[in-house]
Design a protein around this motif. Structure first.
Motif, short mmCIF file in Angstrom:
data_model
loop_
_atom_site.label_atom_id
_atom_site.label_comp_id
_atom_site.label_asym_id
_atom_site.label_seq_id
_atom_site.Cartn_x
_atom_site.Cartn_y
_atom_site.Cartn_z
N TRP A 116 3.45 11.68 -18.78
CA TRP A 116 4.28 10.72 -18.04
C TRP A 116 3.72 10.41 -16.65
N GLY A 117 2.86 11.26 -16.12
CA GLY A 117 2.27 11.00 -14.81
C GLY A 117 1.45 9.72 -14.78
N TRP A 118 0.74 9.46 -15.89
CA TRP A 118 -0.07 8.24 -15.96
C TRP A 118 0.80 6.99 -15.87
N SER A 119 2.05 7.08 -16.32
CA SER A 119 2.95 5.93 -16.27
C SER A 119 3.28 5.52 -14.84
N PHE A 120 3.06 6.42 -13.89
CA PHE A 120 3.25 6.11 -12.47
C PHE A 120 1.93 5.78 -11.79
N VAL A 121 0.88 6.50 -12.14
CA VAL A 121 -0.39 6.34 -11.44
C VAL A 121 -0.99 4.95 -11.64
N LEU A 122 -1.00 4.45 -12.85
CA LEU A 122 -1.61 3.13 -13.10
C LEU A 122 -0.89 2.00 -12.38
N PRO A 123 0.46 1.89 -12.46
CA PRO A 123 1.13 0.84 -11.68
C PRO A 123 0.92 1.01 -10.18
N ILE A 145 1.97 9.41 -5.99
CA ILE A 145 2.39 10.77 -5.66
C ILE A 145 3.48 11.26 -6.61
N PHE A 146 4.40 10.38 -6.99
CA PHE A 146 5.43 10.77 -7.95
C PHE A 146 4.80 11.21 -9.26
N GLY A 147 3.81 10.44 -9.73
CA GLY A 147 3.14 10.78 -10.97
C GLY A 147 2.37 12.08 -10.90
N LEU A 148 1.90 12.44 -9.71
CA LEU A 148 1.17 13.70 -9.55
C LEU A 148 2.06 14.91 -9.81
N LEU A 164 0.83 -1.20 0.00
CA LEU A 164 0.00 0.00 0.00
C LEU A 164 0.87 1.26 0.00
N GLY A 165 1.92 1.25 0.81
CA GLY A 165 2.82 2.40 0.85
C GLY A 165 3.50 2.63 -0.49
N SER A 166 3.95 1.54 -1.13
CA SER A 166 4.60 1.66 -2.43
C SER A 166 3.64 2.23 -3.47
N GLY A 167 2.40 1.75 -3.45
CA GLY A 167 1.42 2.24 -4.41
C GLY A 167 1.12 3.72 -4.24
N ILE A 168 0.95 4.14 -3.01
CA ILE A 168 0.63 5.55 -2.73
C ILE A 168 1.79 6.45 -3.16
N LEU A 169 3.02 6.06 -2.83
CA LEU A 169 4.18 6.89 -3.18
C LEU A 169 4.40 6.93 -4.70
N THR A 170 4.14 5.81 -5.38
CA THR A 170 4.28 5.80 -6.84
C THR A 170 3.28 6.76 -7.48
#
Length: 499
Positions: free
Chosen positions: A204-211, A128-131, A120-126
């Protein structure tokens, strides 16, 4: 690795038919294998976006067929590749530090909850990077901070999943089983590459948000259905019992092997106390074979993670048959390396089971990967077919020993006879080996970012040198394995040939 107060996964209470006796031991072994496979594949899928978006963030290579928009500050300056390398260093450094901590902590916590926390932490931070794309963030400190915290959450995954599989499976055929299972690394890379590349054109933000969303969804599934130990369902402790029975049946061979290892490897402590508690950190380092394999993995992961984080960038900026590929095409083409890695991990596991020699198998793959990388660098740009073929071969040989060491070797060393069946040492040993390897993983992409400005030949020289050093650390262990097999008469074909 087991929790002090085991709690049954709530999904099994929601669906009572999943419990024994309705479902057999084999069913739950397969379930544990599949759930941990998908879980760690999602970890790797969420790590892949930085390598896919590098060519978008970095200064654009101008060609006849492209007209770039100048990249994304602060990665689009004359030292853009340096900043990208520092971004990789931030993530992987915190990952390697977190690996030592999480492995030690995992022996004392509820593994299922600990693993889910990491997901869960990894998903949230990934996400946030895309944001950073959507909110037009250009501060290097923001991206570095997110990567540092994300690395800590990501480090939770590996010791947990290895320990769960070690609990459900004994040592017999462990190399082959874990060879198949460890393809989750390459499968996750492939999924992450395809998903991130497919949505890159939308930003490029979507490349982080979906994973990021993907790993959160899978984390919820893991929370509901993962069973950590066979005992939680009333089965016997498979990994521990098998190791203990193996000790009783082979006391004589164990004494001989201890003597050989202490003479040749110089790593065997006089005695490691039997304990039902978690093994100490320094005590785990003193186990025979841990240090050489850990330092071998340091250099092996340096190579593997340089490809993981820089291969799409390399393909994007290197003409294939005189043509520069698009960002999306380069990202998708880079998955060929991971396809080769899937076969390499399975093949290394199968061979090591057959010849019963992990070090010999690893060093063979390492030596063969040197000419493979040379061929890929020299001839990979001739045509798309040669590029694909040589990339596949390189992935097979580079990921083979990396896969073997991080799975079967870690499990073997963490449940060896010397510690009297104490399988709770597994997470600590796994964390030491993969944590040391992760230091190399952090160093490789950083060096690639700086060295690539001097030319890609210099980068490949660094990779080949690292592979050579990785092999050096296994020479003594390989020598010990060969002596042991010859003394036991298991390699009689070799003995006959030698005579």
């Amino acid at each position: 690795m087991q929790s002090n107060i085991p709690a049954l996964a709530p999904g099994l209470n929601l669906f009572p038919t999943l419990k024994p006796p309705q479902k057999t031991l084999t069913f739950h072994q397969i379930s544990a294998l599949l759930i941990t496979f998908v879980a760690y594949a999602s970890f790797h899928a969420s790590r892949k976006p930085p390598s896919i978006v590098k060519s978008v963030l970095s200064p654009e290579i101008q060609t006849n067929s492209t007209s770039g928009d100048g990249g994304w500050a602060p990665f689009n300056g004359p030292h853009g590749t340096h900043r990208l390398g520092e971004l990789d260093l931030a993530f992987l450094s915190s990952y390697s530090i977190g690996m030592f901590i999480s492995g030690h902590a995992g022996d004392r916590l509820d593994i299922r909850l600990f693993l889910v926390t990491g997901m869960l932490g990894s998903g949230i931070l990934t996400i946030i990077f895309g944001l950073g794309d959507w909110f037009n963030v250009h501060k290097l400190g923001f991206f570095l901070g997110v990567q540092i915290v994300c690395g800590l959450f990501q480090s939770i995954g590996w010791p947990c999943v290895v320990a769960v599989v070690g609990n459900w499976f004994g040592k017999e055929k462990r190399g082959l089983i874990m060879g198949f299972w460890n393809s989750h690394t390459s499968v996750g890379n492939i999924v992450g590459s395809v998903v991130s590349s497919a949505v890159l054109e939308f930003g490029w933000g979507w490349s982080f948000v979906l994973p990021g969303i993907l790993i959160i969804i899978i984390g919820i599934f893991v929370f509901l259905f993962l069973v950590v130990n066979p005992e939680d369902l009333g089965f016997e402790a498979l990994g521990q019992e098998i190791e203990m029975s193996a000790q009783i049946e082979s006391n004589k061979s164990l004494e001989n092997s201890e003597k050989v290892e202490s003479d040749d490897a110089g790593l065997l402590p006089s005695e490691i106390s039997d304990s039902s508690g978690a093994i100490g950190f320094l005590e785990a380092w003193r186990l025979p074979g841990v240090a050489p394999f850990a330092f071998c993995l340091f250099f092996s992961k340096l190579v593997a993670y340089t490809f993981l984080y820089w291969l799409p960038f390399y393909i994007r900026h290197t003409a294939v048959a005189g043509v520069h590929l698009s960002d999306k095409s380069a990202g998708i083409l880079s998955t060929i390396f991971d396809v080769g890695g899937v076969l390499g991990g399975i093949l290394a596991g199968y061979i090591s089971d057959k010849i019963e020699a992990r070090a010999v198998t690893s060093i063979t793959f390492l030596l063969l990967s040197i000419p493979a990388l040379l061929l890929y660098r020299v001839f990979g740009s001739i045509s798309m077919y040669t590029n694909i073929g040589l990339m596949f071969l390189s992935g097979l040989l580079v990921n083979g020993p990396y896969s073997l060491i991080t799975t079967a070797v870690s499990a073997d060393l963490g449940t060896q006879n010397l510690i009297k069946g104490n399988s709770r040492a597994l997470a600590t040993v796994t964390a030491i080996i993969d944590g040391t390897g992760s230091v190399g993983a952090a160093l490789g992409p950083l060096l690639a970012g700086y060295i690539s400005t001097r030319g890609w030949n210099s980068v490949f020289f660094m990779l080949i040198l690292a592979i050579f050093l990785a092999g050096l650390f296994l020479i003594r262990l390989a020598k010990t394995e060969i002596k042991g097999k010859l003394n036991e008469g298991k390699w009689r074909w070799y003995s006959v040939t030698a005579q």
